[in-house]
Structure formats: structure tokens, C-alpha cells
Design a protein around this motif. Sequence first.
Motif, PDB file in Angstrom:
ATOM      1  N   LYS A 120      43.195  83.322  34.847  1.00 15.19           N
ATOM      2  CA  LYS A 120      43.088  82.238  33.871  1.00 15.19           C
ATOM      3  C   LYS A 120      44.160  82.386  32.786  1.00 15.19           C
ATOM      4  CE  LYS A 120      39.712  80.048  30.839  1.00 15.19           C
ATOM      5  NZ  LYS A 120      38.350  80.095  30.301  1.00 15.19           N
ATOM      6  N   LEU A 121      44.344  83.618  32.300  1.00 13.81           N
ATOM      7  CA  LEU A 121      45.387  83.866  31.292  1.00 13.81           C
ATOM      8  C   LEU A 121      46.777  83.578  31.849  1.00 13.81           C
ATOM      9  CD1 LEU A 121      44.176  87.174  29.571  1.00 13.81           C
ATOM     10  CD2 LEU A 121      44.358  84.908  28.517  1.00 13.81           C
ATOM     11  N   ALA A 122      47.006  83.937  33.099  1.00 10.66           N
ATOM     12  CA  ALA A 122      48.308  83.680  33.724  1.00 10.66           C
ATOM     13  C   ALA A 122      48.554  82.178  33.850  1.00 10.66           C
ATOM     14  CB  ALA A 122      48.385  84.357  35.085  1.00 10.66           C
ATOM     15  N   LYS A 123      47.522  81.433  34.210  1.00 14.53           N
ATOM     16  CA  LYS A 123      47.666  79.970  34.321  1.00 14.53           C
ATOM     17  C   LYS A 123      47.953  79.343  32.961  1.00 14.53           C
ATOM     18  CE  LYS A 123      44.881  79.279  38.481  1.00 14.53           C
ATOM     19  NZ  LYS A 123      43.641  78.726  39.036  1.00 14.53           N
ATOM     20  N   LEU A 124      47.245  79.830  31.934  1.00 18.09           N
ATOM     21  CA  LEU A 124      47.488  79.324  30.581  1.00 18.09           C
ATOM     22  C   LEU A 124      48.914  79.658  30.133  1.00 18.09           C
ATOM     23  CD1 LEU A 124      44.119  80.234  28.801  1.00 18.09           C
ATOM     24  CD2 LEU A 124      45.000  77.930  29.252  1.00 18.09           C
ATOM     25  N   SER A 125      49.351  80.856  30.446  1.00 13.01           N
ATOM     26  CA  SER A 125      50.717  81.276  30.094  1.00 13.01           C
ATOM     27  C   SER A 125      51.738  80.380  30.756  1.00 13.01           C
ATOM     28  CB  SER A 125      50.963  82.721  30.525  1.00 13.01           C
ATOM     29  OG  SER A 125      50.107  83.589  29.862  1.00 13.01           O
ATOM     30  N   LYS A 126      51.488  80.071  32.007  1.00 16.35           N
ATOM     31  CA  LYS A 126      52.413  79.220  32.769  1.00 16.35           C
ATOM     32  C   LYS A 126      52.526  77.835  32.140  1.00 16.35           C
ATOM     33  CE  LYS A 126      53.489  77.811  37.393  1.00 16.35           C
ATOM     34  NZ  LYS A 126      53.352  77.979  38.782  1.00 16.35           N
ATOM     35  N   TYR A 130      49.295  86.917  41.055  1.00 11.34           N
ATOM     36  CA  TYR A 130      50.275  87.989  41.225  1.00 11.34           C
ATOM     37  C   TYR A 130      51.139  88.179  39.975  1.00 11.34           C
ATOM     38  CZ  TYR A 130      49.007  87.796  46.137  1.00 11.34           C
ATOM     39  OH  TYR A 130      48.305  87.831  47.307  1.00 11.34           O
ATOM     40  N   PHE A 131      50.592  87.832  38.819  1.00 14.62           N
ATOM     41  CA  PHE A 131      51.357  87.961  37.577  1.00 14.62           C
ATOM     42  C   PHE A 131      51.865  89.387  37.380  1.00 14.62           C
ATOM     43  CE2 PHE A 131      51.742  88.999  33.079  1.00 14.62           C
ATOM     44  CZ  PHE A 131      52.601  88.004  32.648  1.00 14.62           C
ATOM     45  N   LYS A 132      50.998  90.378  37.575  1.00 15.62           N
ATOM     46  CA  LYS A 132      51.394  91.771  37.356  1.00 15.62           C
ATOM     47  C   LYS A 132      52.528  92.167  38.305  1.00 15.62           C
ATOM     48  CE  LYS A 132      49.725  96.532  37.472  1.00 15.62           C
ATOM     49  NZ  LYS A 132      48.586  97.423  37.741  1.00 15.62           N
ATOM     50  N   SER A 190      60.914  82.655  31.824  1.00 18.42           N
ATOM     51  CA  SER A 190      60.817  82.072  33.168  1.00 18.42           C
ATOM     52  C   SER A 190      59.383  82.015  33.688  1.00 18.42           C
ATOM     53  CB  SER A 190      61.692  82.872  34.135  1.00 18.42           C
ATOM     54  OG  SER A 190      61.260  84.210  34.194  1.00 18.42           O
ATOM     55  N   ILE A 191      58.403  82.009  32.798  1.00 16.49           N
ATOM     56  CA  ILE A 191      56.999  82.004  33.210  1.00 16.49           C
ATOM     57  C   ILE A 191      56.654  80.785  34.068  1.00 16.49           C
ATOM     58  CG2 ILE A 191      56.204  80.903  31.077  1.00 16.49           C
ATOM     59  CD1 ILE A 191      54.247  83.583  33.001  1.00 16.49           C
ATOM     60  N   GLU A 192      57.333  79.685  33.842  1.00 17.46           N
ATOM     61  CA  GLU A 192      57.037  78.487  34.637  1.00 17.46           C
ATOM     62  C   GLU A 192      57.425  78.658  36.106  1.00 17.46           C
ATOM     63  OE1 GLU A 192      61.199  78.179  33.346  1.00 17.46           O
ATOM     64  OE2 GLU A 192      59.364  78.482  32.195  1.00 17.46           O
ATOM     65  N   LYS A 193      58.234  79.653  36.415  1.00 16.47           N
ATOM     66  CA  LYS A 193      58.648  79.921  37.801  1.00 16.47           C
ATOM     67  C   LYS A 193      57.622  80.763  38.562  1.00 16.47           C
ATOM     68  CE  LYS A 193      63.528  79.708  36.656  1.00 16.47           C
ATOM     69  NZ  LYS A 193      64.759  80.472  36.494  1.00 16.47           N
ATOM     70  N   LEU A 194      56.615  81.269  37.866  1.00 16.80           N
ATOM     71  CA  LEU A 194      55.562  82.056  38.502  1.00 16.80           C
ATOM     72  C   LEU A 194      54.816  81.160  39.483  1.00 16.80           C
ATOM     73  CD1 LEU A 194      53.782  84.625  38.714  1.00 16.80           C
ATOM     74  CD2 LEU A 194      52.457  83.713  36.788  1.00 16.80           C
ATOM     75  N   LYS A 195      54.894  81.498  40.773  1.00 17.89           N
ATOM     76  CA  LYS A 195      54.295  80.649  41.800  1.00 17.89           C
ATOM     77  C   LYS A 195      52.800  80.871  41.954  1.00 17.89           C
ATOM     78  CE  LYS A 195      58.600  80.231  44.278  1.00 17.89           C
ATOM     79  NZ  LYS A 195      59.434  80.767  45.315  1.00 17.89           N
ATOM     80  N   LEU A 213      55.684  90.501  37.131  1.00 24.20           N
ATOM     81  CA  LEU A 213      56.174  91.133  35.911  1.00 24.20           C
ATOM     82  C   LEU A 213      56.826  92.482  36.212  1.00 24.20           C
ATOM     83  CD1 LEU A 213      56.342  90.984  32.814  1.00 24.20           C
ATOM     84  CD2 LEU A 213      54.067  92.033  32.727  1.00 24.20           C
ATOM     85  N   ILE A 214      56.226  93.261  37.085  1.00 25.20           N
ATOM     86  CA  ILE A 214      56.791  94.568  37.427  1.00 25.20           C
ATOM     87  C   ILE A 214      58.114  94.405  38.181  1.00 25.20           C
ATOM     88  CG2 ILE A 214      56.437  96.616  38.881  1.00 25.20           C
ATOM     89  CD1 ILE A 214      53.589  96.708  37.816  1.00 25.20           C
ATOM     90  N   LYS A 215      58.216  93.371  38.997  1.00 22.78           N
ATOM     91  CA  LYS A 215      59.482  93.116  39.689  1.00 22.78           C
ATOM     92  C   LYS A 215      60.591  92.811  38.681  1.00 22.78           C
ATOM     93  CE  LYS A 215      61.530  90.490  43.423  1.00 22.78           C
ATOM     94  NZ  LYS A 215      61.289  89.625  44.559  1.00 22.78           N
ATOM     95  N   ILE A 216      60.266  92.024  37.681  1.00 19.28           N
ATOM     96  CA  ILE A 216      61.238  91.728  36.622  1.00 19.28           C
ATOM     97  C   ILE A 216      61.608  93.021  35.884  1.00 19.28           C
ATOM     98  CG2 ILE A 216      61.568  90.544  34.398  1.00 19.28           C
ATOM     99  CD1 ILE A 216      59.803  88.266  35.550  1.00 19.28           C
ATOM    100  N   LEU A 217      60.609  93.860  35.607  1.00 20.51           N
ATOM    101  CA  LEU A 217      60.850  95.130  34.927  1.00 20.51           C
ATOM    102  C   LEU A 217      61.765  96.036  35.741  1.00 20.51           C
ATOM    103  CD1 LEU A 217      60.299  97.176  32.646  1.00 20.51           C
ATOM    104  CD2 LEU A 217      58.292  97.909  33.943  1.00 20.51           C
TER     105      LEU A 217
END
Length: 175
Positions: free
Chosen positions: A8-14, A69-71, A60-65, A74-78
Motif C-alpha cells: 500500500k505504501l509503495a502504491k501511494l509512493s508511486k 517488489y519495491f525493496k 523514478s518511482i513512477e517507473k516501479l512496475k 530499491l536494492i537494485k538501484i542501490l
Amino acid sequence: MENVDLIKLAKLSKRGNKEAFSKLIKIYEKDLYRVAIAILKNDNDALDGIQDAILKAFQSIEKLKKPQYFKTWLIKILINSCNAIISRKRKIVSYEDYVGRTCEEEGFRKVDIKTVVDKLDYELRILIVLYYYEDMPLKNISEVLNIPEGTVKSRLSKARGCLKEYLSDNVRSVL
């Protein structure tokens, strides 16, 4: 926090909710630090990598498909941010800084597992960190590192073998 709440938090972030994004970052901050320090081995560089990754994720949060899989995302970006820092620095680390210290206690040397893991090559070390420290499934590791799942399995096996060899050599040297 439950998985449903994280999604839910990931969707809101997006959708642009900055507070939800901040909460997610706060939830995953220790995970981000463990991955960054395992890759960069330097507190300042690790914090720079985390900061860079958070900024890139926010931009680039809007690119999160898939929000579930937010974590992983995020780790891939890290990891990419940490690799960029390594590429920029290309510094030489002395053997003493790399190995760390051990102490003797009752005739046995105490071995810090982090020190042992740090001795692995980067490609093996990152797998150990993601699989054991971050408890990431093989499929997600495969996606994060852009390598086939079979390669993840074989490299994990190789890493375990290297760790076993080092630990058995260490025990023999004490006896």
C-alpha cells in the motif's frame, strides 16, 4: 509491518505521496546500509551510495512496475549506485585494511563472519549478502543482478565452498 501495508505504501509512493516514500525508506534503511557496506566497505561511501540510490528511486518511482517488489527495485538501484562509486574511486585497499582483526581466546582464534565474507570476490560477496543477510529469494537476486537463476545458484554454491575452505584453513592454522 505487514506485506499488505508495504505494498500500500509503495502504491501511494508511486502516485507521488512523499510521506509514504519516506516511510518505506525508513523501513528499509538498515537493509540498504547492510548491502551498501558489504559492497563498498567504507561507511562514508556506503552512505553516499544510499543517498544517491534514494534520490534516484524518488525521481523514478513512477517507473516501479510491481509495488510488491519495491525493496528488490530499491536494492537494485542501490547496487548500481555502489558500483558507480567503485568505478569512480578505483582506489587500492591495503591488505591490513581489507582483512580486519581477529583475536585469540582460549587457544582458538575468533573469526568475524563479516571479515570472512569480505574476503570473497565482489560477485560472490554480493550474493551472500543478498541471500543470507537480506533473505532475498533466488528469483529476486537473479532480477536485481540481471543474471540467470541457475548462475545465482552456482555462484552461491561456489561462495559457500570458499567460505568453508577459509574457515577450515583458519581452524587448521590454530591447531
